[in-house]
Write an enzyme that holds these catalytic residues in place. Sequence first.
Site, PDB file in Angstrom:
ATOM      1  N   ASP A  68       0.810  -1.214   0.000  1.00  0.00           N
ATOM      2  CA  ASP A  68       0.000   0.000   0.000  1.00  0.00           C
ATOM      3  C   ASP A  68       0.847   1.269   0.000  1.00  0.00           C
ATOM      4  O   ASP A  68       2.060   1.235   0.203  1.00  0.00           O
ATOM      5  CB  ASP A  68      -0.967   0.005   1.205  1.00  0.00           C
ATOM      6  CG  ASP A  68      -0.328  -0.533   2.492  1.00  0.00           C
ATOM      7  OD1 ASP A  68       0.915  -0.568   2.569  1.00  0.00           O
ATOM      8  OD2 ASP A  68      -1.076  -0.911   3.405  1.00  0.00           O
ATOM      9  N   ASN A 136      -7.684  -2.993  14.099  1.00  0.00           N
ATOM     10  CA  ASN A 136      -9.073  -3.327  13.757  1.00  0.00           C
ATOM     11  C   ASN A 136      -9.138  -4.529  12.819  1.00  0.00           C
ATOM     12  O   ASN A 136     -10.169  -4.802  12.224  1.00  0.00           O
ATOM     13  CB  ASN A 136      -9.769  -2.111  13.127  1.00  0.00           C
ATOM     14  CG  ASN A 136      -9.065  -1.645  11.856  1.00  0.00           C
ATOM     15  OD1 ASN A 136      -8.121  -2.283  11.381  1.00  0.00           O
ATOM     16  ND2 ASN A 136      -9.515  -0.530  11.304  1.00  0.00           N
ATOM     17  N   HIS A 138      -7.286  -4.906  10.047  1.00  0.00           N
ATOM     18  CA  HIS A 138      -6.986  -4.671   8.638  1.00  0.00           C
ATOM     19  C   HIS A 138      -5.689  -5.363   8.226  1.00  0.00           C
ATOM     20  O   HIS A 138      -4.792  -5.581   9.032  1.00  0.00           O
ATOM     21  CB  HIS A 138      -6.988  -3.169   8.289  1.00  0.00           C
ATOM     22  CG  HIS A 138      -5.844  -2.365   8.821  1.00  0.00           C
ATOM     23  ND1 HIS A 138      -6.003  -1.101   9.353  1.00  0.00           N
ATOM     24  CD2 HIS A 138      -4.513  -2.611   8.882  1.00  0.00           C
ATOM     25  CE1 HIS A 138      -4.826  -0.629   9.708  1.00  0.00           C
ATOM     26  NE2 HIS A 138      -3.899  -1.528   9.443  1.00  0.00           N
ATOM     27  N   GLU A 143      -9.677  -2.050   5.222  1.00  0.00           N
ATOM     28  CA  GLU A 143     -10.325  -1.791   6.498  1.00  0.00           C
ATOM     29  C   GLU A 143     -11.602  -2.642   6.634  1.00  0.00           C
ATOM     30  O   GLU A 143     -12.101  -3.160   5.629  1.00  0.00           O
ATOM     31  CB  GLU A 143     -10.712  -0.304   6.572  1.00  0.00           C
ATOM     32  CG  GLU A 143      -9.532   0.663   6.448  1.00  0.00           C
ATOM     33  CD  GLU A 143      -8.727   0.800   7.744  1.00  0.00           C
ATOM     34  OE1 GLU A 143      -8.670  -0.148   8.552  1.00  0.00           O
ATOM     35  OE2 GLU A 143      -8.149   1.881   7.943  1.00  0.00           O
TER      36      GLU A 143
END
Length: 245
Positions: A68, A136, A138, A143
């Site tokens: 990313d 979380n 990811h 996400e």
Amino acid sequence: MIKFIVAKNYDELSKKAAGIIKSVVVLNNDAVLGLATGSSPIGTYKELINAYKNNEVSFKNCISVNLDEYKGLDGENDQSYRYFMNDNLFNHIDIDKNNTFVPNGLNDATEECKAYDNLIDSFGGVDLQLLGLGLNGHIGFNEPADSFSMGTQEVALTESTIEANKRFFEKVEDVPKFAYTMGIGTIMTAKKVVLIASGAAKSSIVKQAFFGAVTPNVPASILQMHPDTTVILDEESATEILELI
Ligand code: F6R
């Protein structure tokens, strides 16, 4: 089936992760390595640099594709993931920089994401994908969502991710709000996945991701369906799953 390795601490975790990457490259000199940024892989990259310097491994013929990049940051920006990779790994090993790929955060989203998928396809996919784990759940910047993403796409970062990443920026307002990320579909086609997570803050999401339901609300949970995933933890991140493995 996920294989779990519980290392004593971050250093040992880094050595184990680097050991797996090294063995893949030794067996397959022109391996396509999927790489991650963030705090988790820094120790692994240090170990790989040491291994290269000790002539244990050469990355000369390897290709790398990163997961990313922040939208709007160019590779010269010291907060960009391109800069991170050069600084923490590529500048210190013999990989050909022309064979290292990170999404270009300055390019148009639709074009860049399509080009990145085509690029990965042209290499025949990823041989080994290294992943960190977001608080979380990811992976990459995929996400929590209503469905699993397929290919590379532009994503809006959640408040939790912006909050977690602000430590790298002067002010929270400086953290970019959007990123381009390799999709979950692409990550799942990697022949081998190595996920590393350390520290007590990750212990609860580790349990949810690998012992909870497979759901796009916890993107890493999809790895339960991957045929060759190794999760490397330290004692702190493993506390909630020790009795389950
Ligand atoms: C980084 C990435 C992210 C991180 C995750 C964990 O390229 O894709 O998914 O792996 O946010 O970050 P750290 O390792 O900083 O806890």
